[in-house]
Enzyme design. Structure first.
Site: not given
Length: 896
Positions: A554, A559, A746, A750, A896
């Site tokens: 993740h 990110h 993602h 997530n 997010i």
């Protein structure tokens, strides 16, 4: 679809109404409103351009002597609804200047701009938008409008949504801005917004050439000083802001700098905060976090999903949980029934919490009022997995299924060699050969084939965290109430396509004067002691997988590794570059959510360190994995599947791949999504680069790719595996990989966090006790034999850790009301080009078709990893979703 026609205001209008109380954010000027994320449906972005100085274009006058055309302009401004004085502060005007795309044919210089002052209407539209209006006299020889300069002659920053010009000879022009404009007293530079036409550098209209170059220079900054919160500067820095070495509350909050030879890591956005007094290599702690202004969460009518709201929620979770539990942080759950009460009875809030804090509005489903007493309780929403089967977390079938259709589908790999061996140093970590023997595996699979046959037929698979974790075991065990092992888990592919766990190996390296300890655990067929040892071993492995998922699958791979691409795109690709406009939706809000993560999630003593293995070594561990394993060329889905031995290339197979696990829901849906995404990217790229030589001659594009490789990922700049960028096909593969990581990858890791981890025994985030048969004493072993459930509960996270994680992962699993989903809405620049518009419409239809395909797969009884009694369907890669924690929906970006 886009509406590119100018209309007089046809919507009903209303007078202004009072606005709610503001959130405060950052340490900017007092008049600066909070940067909030919108509930309104946001117009898709056009790129943002250069901010020229007030004297950049010197000749400014109205050419009324020649025959001219009246052109009306309507500017839409979003009110800052969090600020009760926002509308009153918008006293003043917006000054607009039309910029011709052409040079004057007589002088060879830029044509004079046409200037007009726009005044605010007293009325708003149904969405609460403010309207500014003005008119221009445009002479017949002005040529095509290429850009608009904007200057805010008022007291506060303005969120400029769009500008519509009506009356031009070639029809209306709609310029989507979606950008903050600073008042002149804050920033004297004018802002420029290019029209929706995209140009390669070599094709730039000569009237815009200078602006295009100066725009990029302005966005790059000079790498000096502390960034101001209103700025739009994109620059790089190492992760030197995770620790708090100057803290007076705790002495152990210093953290190593990530980025550089000792701890290789991607780069983040530079903030320029002052250095720490105790550690000059680190930045001092600051409550505010700079991100370029247009990367910030936008406006919102409520507190939900604003930057302030998300930060407040994450920052307040820990003290809130402490206040409602009123027990020691290390106290575990007394029984499984106590865990179940979180969902059916809840936790009564103490009387001193008279009013729920505002950030709890983000998590409305958790809080219920007891009607007969008036008291509030914290009651967790029951995850769908638990609703369907209260014992789902105990079943080995579900353990195997979730490796293919769960929260971390990236952990499983094919076994390629036997025996299993470590690559670590034997003198430091002990014997390298695994204790999982050939005889044991052949016994577990019932003698149906040999190990060699199983490997050859692609029947053996493994989740192997042995070498990654073993170097941290001794360090992690020094943290109170935390333990760690190196682990391997071997699975067998059943004839029906499901995975059956065969064995778990846990290893402790030599330490404290004791030799290496390793033990293999297998599912028992009737022995009670072995059954409970297996459950405990499985809890350890699940904790390892939970931490690896959160830190690597993740955070690191999405990110963290995408942020350098965001920075380079803004620094090196002009706002009018077609690749900039293709990538923009994939970068929405990523930089700000990453900045917030550095303050409350991945920081020293933050949520990750206190609730996931390996504690305070979380980010250092992610640096090790980045150094040893991350490769850009393997981040696309097909290459990742091949790398893990899950697939082999086969030109005759769908997607050009043959899956060794045919019923692999993540891969099945993901490959369909990848192919549709790649086709959209290919259509787009081939349209703008019809001649292959245009790729290599595009100086902006080449600078962009060079900067991603050599600056954004500077610690890997000399790796031979970086793709070259010489042809349109090279570009298609690179862009598809970046877009996939930001969207499909993602989404897969997530938005199912609460679905699969909301009932934490299914995915414990930390293991707190050693296995009872490691260096066992008679007393410990007797206690385990008498109360094995109590031993499992002691191993599980403490109450404080469990509640904190449950609250956090619900927030992180939730789609905002303004989420932008892959292939659903069209960017204005795409809609202005008929070829691109048609290609996007084809992409949109493929996304709609994928929704139906996934529904069909989830009703196919032959697909055992998707259907069956109490099985939750796999929907994480369904493209669209409504707001909330839905367990489906693929946004364009990491938002997010």
């Amino acid at each position: 679809m886009l509406n590119l026609q100018f209309h007089n205001q046809s919507q009903s209008i209303r007078t202004l109404s009072p606005l709610p109380k503001p959130f405060l954010h950052g340490n900017g000027p007092a008049f600066r409103p909070a940067q909030l994320r919108p509930s309104f449906k946001k117009a898709p972005k056009i790129g943002v351009g250069f901010s020229p100085s007030s004297n950049s274009i010197k000749a400014i006058f109205n050419l009324t002597a020649e025959k001219s055309t009246k052109v009306k302009a309507v500017i839409t401004v979003k009110p800052i609804v969090s600020d009760p004085l926002a509308v009153e502060k918008l006293i003043g005007t917006l000054v607009l200047e039309l910029v011709s795309a052409e040079l004057d044919p007589e002088t060879g210089k830029e044509k004079p701009t046409i200037k007009s002052r726009a005044h605010r209407s007293l009325l708003t539209d149904d969405d609460g938008n403010l309207k500014y209006k003005t008119e221009f006299d445009v002479p017949s020889n002005f040529g095509e409008v290429g850009a608009i300069l904007v200057e805010a002659d008022q007291l506060t920053e303005t969120y400029l949504k769009d500008i519509v010009l009506d009356g031009l000879r070639n029809g209306p022009v709609n310029i989507a801005c979606d950008s903050w404009i600073q008042p002149k007293i804050v920033d004297k530079q004018k802002r420029i917004f290019f029209t929706n036409k995209s140009y390669l550098p070599s094709q730039t209209p000569n009237g815009l050439t200078r602006l295009r170059g100066e725009e990029l220079n302005n966005l790059q900054g000079d790498g000096q000083g502390e960034r101001k919160i209103h700025e739009r500067i994109y620059d790089y820095d190492v992760y030197n802001d995770l620790g708090m070495p100057d803290s007076i509350l705790k002495s152990d909050l210093g953290r190593p700098v990530l980025g550089g030879k000792e701890h290789p890591y991607p780069r983040r956005c530079r903030t320029g905060h002052p250095k720490s007094s105790k550690d000059p290599a680190s930045e001092s702690w600051s409550l505010s976090v700079y991100v370029p202004r247009d990367e910030a969460f936008s406006l919102l009518k409520t507190a939900q999903f604003s930057a302030t709201g998300v930060y407040s929620a994450l920052h307040a979770v820990i003290p809130f949980v402490e206040s409602i539990l009123r027990i020691g942080k290390d106290k575990g759950f007394p029984s499984l029934e106590a865990i179940d009460k979180l969902f059916n009875e809840g936790v009564e809030l103490p009387p001193e919490i008279e009013k729920l804090p505002s950030w709890l509005k983000i998590l409305p489903n958790f809080f219920k009022s007891i009607a007969n007493t008036g008291k509030d309780i914290l009651r967790f929403e029951t995850p769908e997995t638990l609703k369907r089967d209260k014992l789902f977390w105990l079943r080995d079938e579900e353990f195997g299924r979730e490796t293919l259709a769960g929260l971390n589908p990236y952990g499983i790999s094919a076994v390629a060699d036997w025996p299993l061996k470590s690559t670590l140093d034997a003198e430091t970590y002990g014997p390298t050969e695994s204790a999982i023997t050939k005889e044991l595996i052949e016994k577990e699979i019932g003698g149906s084939m040999t190990v060699e046959e199983a490997i050859k037929q692609k029947k053996l698979f493994i989740i192997d965290y042995h070498d990654a974790l073993l170097p941290y075991v001794e360090k992690v065990r020094q943290i109170k109430d935390t333990t760690l092992y190196g682990s391997r888990t071997v699975f067998f592919l059943n004839p029906d396509g499901t995975l059956r766990p065969l064995a778990i190996e846990l290893t402790r390296p030599p330490m404290d004067g004791k030799p290496q300890w390793k033990q293999v655990f297998t599912p028992s067929t009737g022995n009670s002691t072995e059954s409970w040892l297996w459950r405990l071993a499985k809890a350890h492995v699940l904790a390892h997988d939970s931490g690896y998922h959160q830190l690597i699958s993740h955070w690191l791979r999405t990110h963290c590794c995408v942020e350098p691409c965001v920075i380079a795109t803004n620094r090196r690709l002009s706002a009018m570059h077609p690749i900039n406009r293709l990538l923009k939706p994939h970068f929405r809000y990523t930089m700000e959510i990453n900045a917030l993560a550095r303050k409350v999630l991945i920081n020293a003593d933050g949520i990750f360190e206190t609730n996931f293995f390996p504690g305070k070594y979380c980010m250092e561990f992610s640096s090790v994995i980045y150094d040893k394993h991350w490769r850009f060329d393997n981040e696309g889905l097909p290459k990742d599947l091949i790398r893990r031995g899950i697939a082999v290339e086969d030109p005759k197979a769908p997607h050009g791949l043959k899956l060794n696990i045919e019923d692999y829901p993540y891969a099945n849906d993901g490959l369909d999504l990848w192919d549709a995404l790649k086709q959209w990217v290919a259509n787009y790229v081939n349209h703008y680069y019809p001649d292959p030589s245009l790729v290599e001659s595009d100086e902006e594009l080449q600078a962009w790719w060079t900067e991603i490789r050599t600056v954004g990922h500077a610690d890997k700049k000399d790796e031979p595996w970086w793709p070259v960028l010489k042809t349109p096909q090279d570009l298609i593969e690179i862009i598809t990989t970046i877009a996939w990581v930001a969207s499909g990858h993602h989404a897969a890791v997530n938005f199912g966090q609460y679905l699969y981890g909301g009932y934490f025994p299914n995915r414990p985030t930390v293991a707190r006790t050693n296995m009872p048969n490691e260096d066992q004493t008679k007393e410990e072993w007797k206690s385990f034999l008498e109360k094995p459930e109590a031993a499992l509960l002691r191993c599980f996270p403490a109450q404080f850790q469990a509640l904190t994680v449950m609250l956090v992962i619900d927030l992180l699993s939730t789609h905002s009301p303004d989420e932008e989903y892959l292939g659903k809405e069209m960017e204005p620049a795409w809609g202005d080009d008929p070829v691109i518009k048609a290609a996007f419409e084809e992409f949109n239809l493929k996304m709609q078709e994928l929704e139906r395909i996934i529904d069909d797969r989830n009703s196919n009884e032959n697909l055992k990893n998707r259907t069956g009694a109490a099985i939750v369907p796999y929907e994480l890669l369904k493209p669209f979703s409504e707001a909330g924690a839905t367990g489906k929906g693929v946004p364009y970006s990491i938002s997010i």
